[in-house]
Scaffold this active site. Structure first.
Site, PDB file in Angstrom:
ATOM      1  N   HIS A 109      -6.721 -12.457  20.017  1.00 30.30           N
ATOM      2  CA  HIS A 109      -6.100 -12.724  18.719  1.00 30.30           C
ATOM      3  C   HIS A 109      -6.592 -11.696  17.699  1.00 30.30           C
ATOM      4  O   HIS A 109      -7.737 -11.270  17.755  1.00 30.30           O
ATOM      5  CB  HIS A 109      -6.475 -14.136  18.225  1.00 30.30           C
ATOM      6  CG  HIS A 109      -5.574 -14.618  17.144  1.00 30.30           C
ATOM      7  ND1 HIS A 109      -5.782 -14.332  15.821  1.00 30.30           N
ATOM      8  CD2 HIS A 109      -4.437 -15.355  17.203  1.00 30.30           C
ATOM      9  CE1 HIS A 109      -4.814 -14.875  15.111  1.00 30.30           C
ATOM     10  NE2 HIS A 109      -3.978 -15.498  15.917  1.00 30.30           N
TER      11      HIS A 109
ATOM     12  N   ASP B 105      -1.445 -20.333  22.378  1.00 28.99           N
ATOM     13  CA  ASP B 105      -0.368 -20.348  23.372  1.00 28.99           C
ATOM     14  C   ASP B 105      -0.839 -20.608  24.797  1.00 28.99           C
ATOM     15  O   ASP B 105      -0.031 -20.751  25.702  1.00 28.99           O
ATOM     16  CB  ASP B 105       0.392 -19.008  23.330  1.00 28.99           C
ATOM     17  CG  ASP B 105       1.095 -18.810  21.999  1.00 28.99           C
ATOM     18  OD1 ASP B 105       1.706 -19.771  21.526  1.00 28.99           O
ATOM     19  OD2 ASP B 105       1.011 -17.707  21.432  1.00 28.99           O
TER      20      ASP B 105
HETATM   21  N1  CMC Z   1      -5.581  -9.092  27.908  1.00 26.15           N
HETATM   22  C1  CMC Z   1      -6.304  -7.984  28.165  1.00 26.15           C
HETATM   23  N2  CMC Z   1      -6.824  -7.184  27.209  1.00 26.15           N
HETATM   24  C2  CMC Z   1      -6.618  -7.535  25.943  1.00 26.15           C
HETATM   25  C3  CMC Z   1      -5.867  -8.680  25.592  1.00 26.15           C
HETATM   26  C4  CMC Z   1      -5.357  -9.471  26.633  1.00 26.15           C
HETATM   27  N3  CMC Z   1      -4.645 -10.567  26.355  1.00 26.15           N
HETATM   28  N4  CMC Z   1      -5.801  -8.775  24.243  1.00 26.15           N
HETATM   29  C5  CMC Z   1      -6.467  -7.721  23.751  1.00 26.15           C
HETATM   30  N5  CMC Z   1      -6.971  -6.979  24.770  1.00 26.15           N
HETATM   31  C6  CMC Z   1      -7.803  -5.783  24.651  1.00 26.15           C
HETATM   32  C7  CMC Z   1      -6.984  -4.561  24.272  1.00 26.15           C
HETATM   33  O1  CMC Z   1      -6.532  -3.874  25.409  1.00 26.15           O
HETATM   34  C8  CMC Z   1      -7.977  -3.769  23.455  1.00 26.15           C
HETATM   35  O2  CMC Z   1      -8.869  -3.147  24.364  1.00 26.15           O
HETATM   36  P1  CMC Z   1      -9.520  -1.702  24.001  1.00 26.15           P
HETATM   37  O3  CMC Z   1     -10.383  -1.957  22.811  1.00 26.15           O
HETATM   38  O4  CMC Z   1     -10.255  -1.319  25.220  1.00 26.15           O
HETATM   39  O5  CMC Z   1      -8.362  -0.790  23.697  1.00 26.15           O
HETATM   40  C9  CMC Z   1      -8.789  -4.839  22.724  1.00 26.15           C
HETATM   41  O6  CMC Z   1      -8.713  -5.993  23.568  1.00 26.15           O
HETATM   42  C10 CMC Z   1      -8.249  -5.182  21.345  1.00 26.15           C
HETATM   43  O7  CMC Z   1      -6.871  -5.534  21.492  1.00 26.15           O
HETATM   44  P2  CMC Z   1      -5.713  -5.141  20.497  1.00 26.15           P
HETATM   45  O8  CMC Z   1      -4.432  -5.112  21.230  1.00 26.15           O
HETATM   46  O9  CMC Z   1      -6.129  -3.921  19.732  1.00 26.15           O
HETATM   47  O10 CMC Z   1      -5.774  -6.386  19.500  1.00 26.15           O
HETATM   48  P3  CMC Z   1      -4.664  -6.834  18.477  1.00 26.15           P
HETATM   49  O11 CMC Z   1      -5.367  -7.568  17.427  1.00 26.15           O
HETATM   50  O12 CMC Z   1      -3.839  -5.659  18.064  1.00 26.15           O
HETATM   51  O13 CMC Z   1      -3.707  -7.770  19.343  1.00 26.15           O
HETATM   52  C11 CMC Z   1      -2.841  -9.679  20.418  1.00 26.15           C
HETATM   53  C12 CMC Z   1      -3.772  -9.154  19.330  1.00 26.15           C
HETATM   54  C13 CMC Z   1      -2.720 -11.186  20.275  1.00 26.15           C
HETATM   55  C14 CMC Z   1      -1.450  -9.064  20.254  1.00 26.15           C
HETATM   56  C15 CMC Z   1      -3.424  -9.314  21.811  1.00 26.15           C
HETATM   57  O14 CMC Z   1      -4.688  -9.937  21.992  1.00 26.15           O
HETATM   58  C16 CMC Z   1      -2.491  -9.681  22.953  1.00 26.15           C
HETATM   59  O15 CMC Z   1      -1.626  -8.898  23.310  1.00 26.15           O
HETATM   60  N6  CMC Z   1      -2.652 -10.903  23.559  1.00 26.15           N
HETATM   61  C17 CMC Z   1      -1.719 -11.378  24.558  1.00 26.15           C
HETATM   62  C18 CMC Z   1      -0.458 -11.941  23.906  1.00 26.15           C
HETATM   63  C19 CMC Z   1      -0.726 -13.267  23.242  1.00 26.15           C
HETATM   64  O16 CMC Z   1      -1.360 -14.159  23.792  1.00 26.15           O
HETATM   65  N7  CMC Z   1      -0.181 -13.424  22.022  1.00 26.15           N
HETATM   66  C20 CMC Z   1      -0.313 -14.655  21.237  1.00 26.15           C
HETATM   67  C21 CMC Z   1      -1.175 -14.466  20.048  1.00 26.15           C
HETATM   68  S1  CMC Z   1      -1.705 -15.981  19.263  1.00 26.15           S
HETATM   69  C22 CMC Z   1      -0.302 -16.774  18.675  1.00 26.15           C
HETATM   70  C23 CMC Z   1       0.637 -15.966  17.881  1.00 26.15           C
HETATM   71  O17 CMC Z   1       0.299 -15.106  17.084  1.00 26.15           O
HETATM   72  O18 CMC Z   1       1.809 -16.239  18.007  1.00 26.15           O
END
Ligand code: CMC
Length: 438
Positions: free
Chosen positions: A317, A374
């Site tokens: 998140h 989720d």
């Molecule tokens: N699985 C594997 N690696 C992950 C995941 C994951 N679910 N989420 C983040 N990471 C890693 C990412 O690859 C990055 O690694 P590095 O620092 O080595 O590059 C690090 O963690 C930080 O991730 P980010 O993508 O920069 O973080 P963000 O804040 O931009 O993204 C997120 C947040 C929710 C989009 C992301 O965690 C994600 O894609 N999660 C899976 C989709 C999901 O469950 N979404 C629902 C979110 S909660 C409810 C809502 O908002 O609707």
């Protein structure tokens, strides 16, 4: 409409200094009521000609807001100062919707009026019913929902910002109530069954279940335990400060777009798998893992592999760097419900294994990746009979009061500006136009 001169945080005595090539600019430091601090850069461009770059807005507070508060380090979520745990346990979704839109929980009299409005507005304009016939079978209900909400603006053209001065109760309850009807109709359309109209004597949640599952050949019996679980699900989805869809609502709304089109934009933003669409994606992932022999370690390894686009859906998140408080409530409710209904869901077993492996893995620990809202919600929806393609629609139903509250706060705030970020141009260097100076 009455514009409110809201307090924009507290300006602290300390200032931040920005030194650009020896020119020092002062940036006011602003503090919110929970002690969070921000640098006010609103005059930066005018005074320096510089802009800030913040892709994904990870460091940008786009507004001042009184509606919900998250402490991502401690795993705290409040609506209007009230902890989410308390709201989920003790309050109905209808009360929470009122709380978000009006700022306070309703007393009995106000609740009665608000509930009365919800009942009154639950019918869809009959002419709109035929729109459903135009969608292809198998169309995703989220797309049907956003299209139909947009279409509401043609039936209620006066519901725009100026109509706020008429009655916010009417504006809000019509949306909250009709969207529930639209969602159920979209589902009935997708399964080829006749639509079921709302009933005046059912509660908000019970009415939704009735419209979803009642049929002329198989009457649906309302189970209060299921209504309670549905209520809890809607409450914990009801607001979440400046997330992607809420930001979409504020951005679109800032151009003074009709409220219905504004909310349709929120629904579209929510449908993405990185946002609300993750609840459906989690189920797809769990099923895939089970089909592949239940090898959880393999999928955790895939999620860590930077050459593999796979991510653990329902994990991670932007704001929470600890367990999402909503996921905690959800996990407990999930176990309770499955026990009550005597359901043994293999997807729950896989989800729990996945959570255990990921939480003990260095990659996930180092990045503070925990289950989010989720991760467990789909297993509950499945247990109460909601089909997978409706999961994100359920999220939208819950989030609706939050979107309306955020929109209302934005349009009522004095000095709200149209959202219009800048950019750093990296394209082909521009040709000098004729007559321009050397
Ligand atoms: N699985 C594997 N690696 C992950 C995941 C994951 N679910 N989420 C983040 N990471 C890693 C990412 O690859 C990055 O690694 P590095 O620092 O080595 O590059 C690090 O963690 C930080 O991730 P980010 O993508 O920069 O973080 P963000 O804040 O931009 O993204 C997120 C947040 C929710 C989009 C992301 O965690 C994600 O894609 N999660 C899976 C989709 C999901 O469950 N979404 C629902 C979110 S909660 C409810 C809502 O908002 O609707």
């Amino acid at each position: 409409m009455k514009k409110i001169d809201r307090k924009f945080g507290k300006k602290l005595e300390v200032d931040a200094k920005l030194d650009i090539n020896g020119h020092v600019f002062t940036l006011p430091v602003i503090e919110g009521t929970q002690g969070e601090r921000g640098l006010d850069i609103s005059k930066l461009y005018a005074e320096t000609g510089y802009v800030t770059i913040d892709q994904g807005f990870a460091n940008t507070a786009a507004c001042y807001s009184d509606i919900s508060y998250i402490d991502g380090k401690k795993g705290i979520l409040n609506y209007r100062g009230i902890p989410i745990e308390e709201l989920a346990e003790k309050h109905s979704f209808v009360e929470v919707a009122y709380l978000l839109v009006h700022g306070q929980l309703p007393n009995q009299k106000k609740l009665k009026k608000w509930s009365g409005f919800l009942t009154e507005h639950s019918l869809l304009h009959e002419d709109m019913r035929h729109f459903f016939d135009g969608f292809p079978r198998g169309a995703h209900p989220m797309h049907i929902l956003s299209t139909m909400i947009n279409a509401l603006s043609t039936f209620y053209p006066n519901v725009d910002q100026r109509s706020l001065k008429a009655d916010i109760n009417e504006t809000s309850t019509r949306l909250i109530s009709i969207v529930r009807t639209l969602a159920a109709f979209a589902y009935k359309r997708s399964v080829g069954e006749p639509i079921v109209y709302p009933k005046h004597d059912l509660s908000y949640g019970a009415n939704f279940l009735h419209m979803m599952f009642d049929s002329p050949v198989k009457p649906y019996k309302i189970d209060q335990d299921i209504v309670d679980v549905l209520n809890m699900l809607l409450v914990i989805h009801a607001d979440h400060e400046q997330n992607c869809s809420t930001t979409a609502v504020r951005v679109i709304g800032s151009a003074q777009v009709n409220l219905y089109s504004t909310i349709a934009a929120g629904v579209n933003a929510l449908s993405g798998p990185l946002h609300g669409g993750a609840n459906q994606a989690v189920m797809k992932m769990l099923r895939k893992i089970n089909k592949d022999g239940g090898n959880v370690d393999k999928y955790v390894a895939k999620a860590k592999d930077k050459n593999d686009p796979f991510r653990l859906m329902g994990f991670g998140h932007r704001v929470y760097k600890t367990y999402d408080p909503r996921a905690k409530i959800m996990k407990a409710a999930c176990h309770k419900l499955l026990k009550k209904l005597n359901i043994k869901d293999p997807l729950l077993d896989t989800a729990m294994k996945l959570e255990e492996v990921a939480l003990n893995d260095e990659y996930f620990k180092a990045r503070n990746l925990f289950p989010n809202v989720d991760f467990y919600s789909g297993i509950i929806y499945r247990a109460i009979g909601i089909p997978e393609n409706m999961f994100t629609v359920m999220f939208a139903l819950g989030r609706l009061p939050g979107w309306i509250a955020q929109w209302r706060e934005m349009v009522e705030t004095k000095n709200t500006k149209i959202a219009r970020p800048r950019q750093i141009y990296t394209g082909v260097p521009c040709k000098r136009s004729e007559g321009s100076a050397e």
